[in-house]
Write an enzyme that holds these catalytic residues in place. Structure first.
Site, PDB file in Angstrom:
ATOM      1  N   HIS A 180       8.060  -3.693 -12.318  1.00 52.77           N
ATOM      2  CA  HIS A 180       8.966  -4.830 -12.187  1.00 52.77           C
ATOM      3  C   HIS A 180       8.543  -6.060 -12.973  1.00 52.77           C
ATOM      4  O   HIS A 180       9.273  -7.035 -13.041  1.00 52.77           O
ATOM      5  CB  HIS A 180       9.138  -5.225 -10.722  1.00 52.77           C
ATOM      6  CG  HIS A 180       7.964  -5.958 -10.149  1.00 52.77           C
ATOM      7  ND1 HIS A 180       6.786  -5.337  -9.860  1.00 52.77           N
ATOM      8  CD2 HIS A 180       7.785  -7.262  -9.836  1.00 52.77           C
ATOM      9  CE1 HIS A 180       5.933  -6.230  -9.379  1.00 52.77           C
ATOM     10  NE2 HIS A 180       6.503  -7.400  -9.358  1.00 52.77           N
TER      11      HIS A 180
HETATM   12  N1  UDP Z   1       6.753  -2.720  -1.774  1.00 55.08           N
HETATM   13  C1  UDP Z   1       7.650  -2.246  -0.835  1.00 55.08           C
HETATM   14  N2  UDP Z   1       8.668  -1.439  -1.252  1.00 55.08           N
HETATM   15  C2  UDP Z   1       8.821  -1.068  -2.563  1.00 55.08           C
HETATM   16  C3  UDP Z   1       7.886  -1.542  -3.509  1.00 55.08           C
HETATM   17  C4  UDP Z   1       6.858  -2.383  -3.080  1.00 55.08           C
HETATM   18  O1  UDP Z   1       7.536  -2.551   0.350  1.00 55.08           O
HETATM   19  O2  UDP Z   1       9.781  -0.336  -2.872  1.00 55.08           O
HETATM   20  C5  UDP Z   1       5.661  -3.607  -1.310  1.00 55.08           C
HETATM   21  C6  UDP Z   1       4.291  -3.132  -1.669  1.00 55.08           C
HETATM   22  O3  UDP Z   1       3.816  -2.225  -0.707  1.00 55.08           O
HETATM   23  C7  UDP Z   1       3.505  -4.426  -1.705  1.00 55.08           C
HETATM   24  C8  UDP Z   1       4.513  -5.440  -2.171  1.00 55.08           C
HETATM   25  O4  UDP Z   1       5.799  -4.843  -1.962  1.00 55.08           O
HETATM   26  O5  UDP Z   1       3.052  -4.797  -0.419  1.00 55.08           O
HETATM   27  C9  UDP Z   1       4.305  -5.741  -3.612  1.00 55.08           C
HETATM   28  O6  UDP Z   1       5.326  -6.509  -4.066  1.00 55.08           O
HETATM   29  P1  UDP Z   1       5.727  -6.588  -5.608  1.00 55.08           P
HETATM   30  O7  UDP Z   1       5.242  -5.388  -6.305  1.00 55.08           O
HETATM   31  O8  UDP Z   1       7.190  -6.885  -5.618  1.00 55.08           O
HETATM   32  O9  UDP Z   1       5.017  -7.926  -6.094  1.00 55.08           O
HETATM   33  P2  UDP Z   1       3.543  -8.276  -6.612  1.00 55.08           P
HETATM   34  O10 UDP Z   1       2.558  -7.748  -5.628  1.00 55.08           O
HETATM   35  O11 UDP Z   1       3.404  -7.715  -7.976  1.00 55.08           O
HETATM   36  O12 UDP Z   1       3.533  -9.774  -6.633  1.00 55.08           O
END
Ligand code: UDP
Length: 357
Positions: free
Chosen positions: A206
């Site tokens: 993403h």
């Molecule tokens: N996550 C979720 N469902 C999904 C994909 C990710 O619940 O389909 C959770 C994942 O387990 C983690 C969080 O979303 O706890 C991560 O968010 P994201 O990847 O959007 O953002 P980042 O961590 O890169 O800021």
């Protein structure tokens, strides 16, 4: 003591779930939750409030879908109004999104003490919108609560030191521990998708640097096509849009599904043979659940995971990238506790309760 919590994006809901529980347990706080609206789809927002028992937001600002500048500007204006109405003792922001920066700017202009959870992280890549958001937020925060020692050193290098920097550990580790048993009990995702444990690679994509660069996004799909196991891809709405817009072909061994709730995600992570991701949170969850991870980026904020052998960086578009998933890498080392003991949320609440500014 009244705390105004500003959240708006998926990872912030998960972090806030752990901290909000700790506020309730502590007893002497009233927490007012503001949802900026940055993530608004049911499976990117509502599901987390329901499953993780986060109190319903007191305010939903409904701001999303615009450019970074538009969103941030509109959020500052709307958050300021809420602050003038609520007169909180503290503002609490998480991580590195536009909602984080907007909350920080609104708070500092009104002289409301600001606490930044997950402070101090750096990718040293200034083209990432997240890097700007986290740096600016750190530099105006009253209290910087960091997840690990690397973050302490990053802040020190920018001249931010002293009692307002506290290593409380990583609140995502708390969330992983708190909700793991519930996930095992309640999630039926493996059965409903018909996937067998350790027979698939779980992927998420993403980050803007991948979704908005056709060559990188196409290189990711090409590398997945050569993977040694089927690839399961719960897909962020932005990436789905970009794949369609760029007319990219999805390889036959890649199964795209809608984003899943946290409990289903935990089960998919635990049972994957390998995780391929550009997410910050998912890199760490791979380690929490002892699954090797390949990170689809040129750098990572979570360098200790690379050192411990749990994480490998692979740059989409690089020559050797196409073979990144042809073998499952070995597990890493488990002799370190880089993210604390799983009590970051309690520590966050205790620190706020006792900090004199
Ligand atoms: N996550 C979720 N469902 C999904 C994909 C990710 O619940 O389909 C959770 C994942 O387990 C983690 C969080 O979303 O706890 C991560 O968010 P994201 O990847 O959007 O953002 P980042 O961590 O890169 O800021």
């Amino acid at each position: 003591m009244k705390v105004l919590t500003i959240i708006g994006a998926r990872p912030q809901f998960i972090k806030a779930a752990a901290v909000s529980r700790a506020f309730r347990k502590h007893g002497s706080f009233s927490e007012v939750i503001v949802h900026t609206g940055q993530h608004f789809d049911a499976n990117m927002s509502d599901i987390f409030f329901d499953e993780l028992e986060i109190p319903h937001p007191h305010y939903n600002l409904g701001i999303g879908g615009g450019t970074h500048g538009e969103n941030t500007g509109r959020m500052i204006e709307a958050i300021e109004k809420v602050m003038l109405e609520e007169k909180p003792d503290w503002t609490l922001v998480y991580g590195d999104t536009d909602s984080t920066l907007a909350g920080a700017i609104a708070a500092v202009k009104l002289h409301i003490p600001l606490v930044h959870v997950e402070a101090g992280l750096r990718s040293f890549n200034n083209r990432m919108p997240e890097e700007t958001n986290r740096k600016l937020t750190d530099h105006v925060s009253t209290l910087l609560l960091v997840p690990n020692l690397v973050a302490v050193a990053n802040l020190e290098a920018e001249g931010i030191t002293g009692p307002r920097v506290i290593n409380v550990g990583d609140v995502m580790y708390d969330a992983a521990l708190i909700f793991s048993a519930k996930a095992e009990r309640d999630s039926r995702i493996l059965e409903s998708l018909g996937v067998a444990p350790k027979r698939y690679i779980l992927a998420t994509v993403h980050r803007q640097e991948n979704t908005d660069h056709p060559a990188r996004l196409s290189s990711i799909l090409q590398a997945f096509a050569k993977a040694c196991q089927p690839v399961l891809l719960p897909l962020h709405p932005r990436t789905r849009q970009r794949i369609a817009k760029q007319g990219l072909e999805v390889p036959a061994n890649v199964r795209i599904i809608d984003p899943v709730g946290y409990l289903d995600m935990v089960m998919l992570e635990k049972n994957a043979s390998l995780i391929a991701t550009d997410s910050g949170g998912v890199q760490k969850e791979a380690y929490f659940h002892h699954v090797p991870c390949v990170t689809l980026r040129d750098e990572t904020e979570w360098t200790e995971l690379v050192e411990l052998g749990w994480n490998r960086l692979a740059s989409p578009g690089a020559e050797n990238f196409l073979s990144a998933f042809t073998v499952i890498p070995p597990a890493g080392r488990l002799d370190a506790q880089p993210y604390g003991n799983g009590n970051a949320a309690e520590q966050i609440v205790d620190v706020i309760a006792s900090f004199h500014h």
